[in-house]
Design a protein around this motif. Structure first.
Motif, PDB file in Angstrom:
ATOM      1  N   SER A  98       0.829  -1.213   0.000  1.00 30.67           N
ATOM      2  CA  SER A  98       0.000   0.000   0.000  1.00 30.67           C
ATOM      3  C   SER A  98       0.856   1.253   0.000  1.00 30.67           C
ATOM      4  CB  SER A  98      -0.932   0.005   1.217  1.00 30.67           C
ATOM      5  OG  SER A  98      -1.798  -1.112   1.198  1.00 30.67           O
ATOM      6  N   ASN A  99       1.875   1.281   0.839  1.00 30.41           N
ATOM      7  CA  ASN A  99       2.760   2.442   0.877  1.00 30.41           C
ATOM      8  C   ASN A  99       3.479   2.645  -0.459  1.00 30.41           C
ATOM      9  OD1 ASN A  99       2.631   3.792   3.439  1.00 30.41           O
ATOM     10  ND2 ASN A  99       3.547   1.987   4.370  1.00 30.41           N
ATOM     11  N   TYR A 100       3.913   1.556  -1.069  1.00 28.94           N
ATOM     12  CA  TYR A 100       4.639   1.678  -2.323  1.00 28.94           C
ATOM     13  C   TYR A 100       3.728   2.199  -3.439  1.00 28.94           C
ATOM     14  CZ  TYR A 100       7.544   0.570  -6.342  1.00 28.94           C
ATOM     15  OH  TYR A 100       8.276   0.674  -7.489  1.00 28.94           O
ATOM     16  N   LEU A 101       2.482   1.700  -3.479  1.00 34.83           N
ATOM     17  CA  LEU A 101       1.564   2.120  -4.531  1.00 34.83           C
ATOM     18  C   LEU A 101       1.116   3.568  -4.359  1.00 34.83           C
ATOM     19  CD1 LEU A 101      -0.692  -1.063  -4.883  1.00 34.83           C
ATOM     20  CD2 LEU A 101       1.124  -0.295  -6.423  1.00 34.83           C
ATOM     21  N   VAL A 102       0.910   4.005  -3.113  1.00 31.21           N
ATOM     22  CA  VAL A 102       0.385   5.348  -2.856  1.00 31.21           C
ATOM     23  C   VAL A 102       1.504   6.390  -2.773  1.00 31.21           C
ATOM     24  CG1 VAL A 102      -0.932   6.792  -1.254  1.00 31.21           C
ATOM     25  CG2 VAL A 102      -1.646   4.428  -1.696  1.00 31.21           C
ATOM     26  N   TYR A 103       2.595   6.035  -2.072  1.00 33.17           N
ATOM     27  CA  TYR A 103       3.638   7.028  -1.809  1.00 33.17           C
ATOM     28  C   TYR A 103       4.961   6.760  -2.534  1.00 33.17           C
ATOM     29  CZ  TYR A 103       0.475   8.051   2.081  1.00 33.17           C
ATOM     30  OH  TYR A 103      -0.633   8.359   2.849  1.00 33.17           O
ATOM     31  N   GLY A 104       5.096   5.581  -3.127  1.00 28.70           N
ATOM     32  CA  GLY A 104       6.370   5.248  -3.754  1.00 28.70           C
ATOM     33  C   GLY A 104       7.459   4.953  -2.742  1.00 28.70           C
ATOM     34  N   SER A 105       7.062   4.631  -1.526  1.00 28.56           N
ATOM     35  CA  SER A 105       8.001   4.333  -0.440  1.00 28.56           C
ATOM     36  C   SER A 105       7.437   3.161   0.345  1.00 28.56           C
ATOM     37  CB  SER A 105       8.163   5.548   0.468  1.00 28.56           C
ATOM     38  OG  SER A 105       8.800   5.197   1.675  1.00 28.56           O
TER      39      SER A 105
END
Length: 498
Positions: free
Chosen positions: A238-245
């Motif tokens: 979720s963090n990678y998809l939304v924030y790129g991190s």
């Protein structure tokens, strides 16, 4: 009579909790982190629930956020849409937004009190001891953390549900899905809970391989390993998809402090665990934790490999990791909020210890030290609650004085004053920085507006004869009207900018 007492006690405890909350004056308790979370919620509302950021009433005058206090305070970056990247978890914004939408900001604090009560009831249900209410309220810093930090309140409550549900029967059912949701919610609210999940996962994997022959244990451990793994995978993806991190913006904002390995980290650790920087740390706030640690390390009866001993070492390991990886010394609170989400461990360990096996002189020595440390924690709690009220009263006093004749904007150069303006940050353009720099950068945009400068007595500009005031002001000049509060006088200058 016992049944009536058992039913009435939680509600009596709720009344006490709400009374203490009301005593702290919630409506003017918003400063620093708690205020920033409100500003994030307002920004989300104002932007049609489509974009995250921080509300800044002065953005039309200062579009680059050069003099926005919270950008400086949290060292924030501007995103591709020209808004600041919000420093606090979006889930927290979602959870408090209904109250912000209703313009009931102090409701956020009362919600923290309700969550504290529910958390305490869960502890009571596990321990089956009436004394658990006393321990949670008077011997820990949990109440002030639940009131001051909404993310702590939600995360601690969610992780408490997760932990108490994870140890139930191993079958997969609807409860398992709720456990995953609560675990994921807690992780999205407080990054340090990631350490708990990693330690638990390591513990279950080790126990699985060590006790692999026990079919019941195999099934129980597989369920827990599966649940924690799902939570971690969902969090990272979720963090990678939304924030790129993979760990989210809160971690990215703090990583400079997390990986700093200079000599001053020892002062940071001292402040976190004992005290420093004008506040008490974990053991400084609750010294009974020293006694509890000694009991489980040196005096715990029975076999070394007991549930209580294992839970103690699990808690100690988490405290060690959190201390080492903390981004700063948590200086805006008392009792170190970074450890609050894990408070369930020492509370349960206190009630789990086999007290009846302590005999002789050891028993009386332990009782004396516990009573002394408990009394000290009670004293600190009362001191903190009084301090919370004192800060709220000071903020209310300053805000009410300024709102008697509101200006078009305010300039402050001291972070203490910037914080003390509280909920004025919601509606009033407040510019933080050296007044001369603010005028040089924003003078044309402020032309014709009445601006109030708020300075501490030691500021270089604290003199009506300073040529700066004649330089910026229209005829008939600036008005020098000091703001005299109970503990401090603020040098106040009201000027119509030419």
């Amino acid at each position: 009579m016992n049944r009536i007492f058992r039913i009435a006690l939680p509600f009596v405890f709720l009344a006490i909790t709400l009374t203490i909350t009301s005593f702290t004056r919630p409506s003017h308790s918003f400063v620093s982190d708690s205020l920033t979370k409100v500003l994030q919620s307002i920004f989300w509302i104002d932007n049609g629930f489509e974009e995250q950021g921080i509300h800044y009433p002065g953005k039309s005058i200062d579009p680059d956020y050069k003099f926005f206090y919270f950008k400086e305070s949290y060292q924030l970056q501007v995103n591709k849409n020209g808004s600041l990247i919000a420093p606090f978890p979006f889930l927290n914004t979602v959870l408090i937004t209904p109250l912000v939408k209703l313009h009931w900001l102090d409701g956020i604090v009362y919600l923290g009190a309700i969550l504290f009560w529910l958390y305490s009831c869960l502890i009571y249900r596990i321990t089956k001891s009436y004394w658990s209410f006393v321990v949670v309220l008077f011997f820990t810093p949990l109440l002030q953390h639940f009131l001051a930090f909404s993310d702590i309140a939600f995360a601690s409550f969610f992780i408490c549900i997760f932990l108490t549900s994870s140890f139930k029967k191993p079958g997969f059912n609807l409860t398992t899905m709720f456990v995953i949701v609560f675990g994921l919610f807690s992780l999205f609210l407080r990054t340090e809970i990631l350490l708990l999940f990693l330690v638990l996962l390591s513990f279950y994997l080790y126990s699985f391989f060590k006790n692999g022959r026990d079919s019941i244990q195999i099934h129980a451990h597989w369920k827990r390993i599966f649940v924690i793994s799902i939570v971690l995978v969902l969090f990272v993806v979720s963090n990678y998809l939304v924030y790129g991190s993979i760990l989210g913006p809160r971690f990215d904002n703090n990583k400079a402090g997390i990986f700093r390995l200079e000599m001053d980290v020892f002062l940071k650790w001292k402040s976190l665990l004992l005290g420093g920087n004008g506040r008490f740390g974990l053991f400084g706030y609750a010294p009974w934790l020293f006694v509890l640690s000694g009991l489980y390390i040196f005096l715990s009866p029975g076999r070394k490999n007991t549930l209580g001993r294992n839970l103690f070492y699990l808690w100690a390991l988490i405290i060690l990791f959190v201390t080492f990886l903390s981004p700063n010394d948590s200086n805006i609170d008392w009792g170190t909020r970074y450890y609050s989400s894990f408070s369930i461990f020492p509370i349960l360990l206190l009630f789990h210890f086999q007290w009846r096996r302590l005999v002789g002189i050891k028993k009386y020595v332990v009782i004396v030290f516990l009573l002394l440390s408990f009394s000290y924690s009670v004293y600190i709690n009362f001191k903190v609650w009084k301090e919370m009220k004192k800060i709220s009263v000071q903020i209310e006093d300053l805000v009410n004085r300024l709102m008697e004749d509101p200006a078009d904007g305010y300039v402050v150069e001291d972070p203490t004053i910037a914080n003390a303006l509280g909920i004025m940050h919601v509606q009033s353009p407040i510019f933080y920085g050296n007044p001369m720099d603010v005028f040089n950068e924003l003078g044309s945009a402020l032309k014709g507006k009445r601006v109030q400068f708020l300075l501490l007595p030691l500021s270089k500009l604290v003199s009506p004869e300073n040529p700066f005031w004649k330089k910026i002001s229209e005829t008939p000049g600036c008005q020098f009207v000091p703001v005299n509060l109970k503990k401090i006088s603020i040098f106040s200058v009201s000027c119509k900018i030419k």
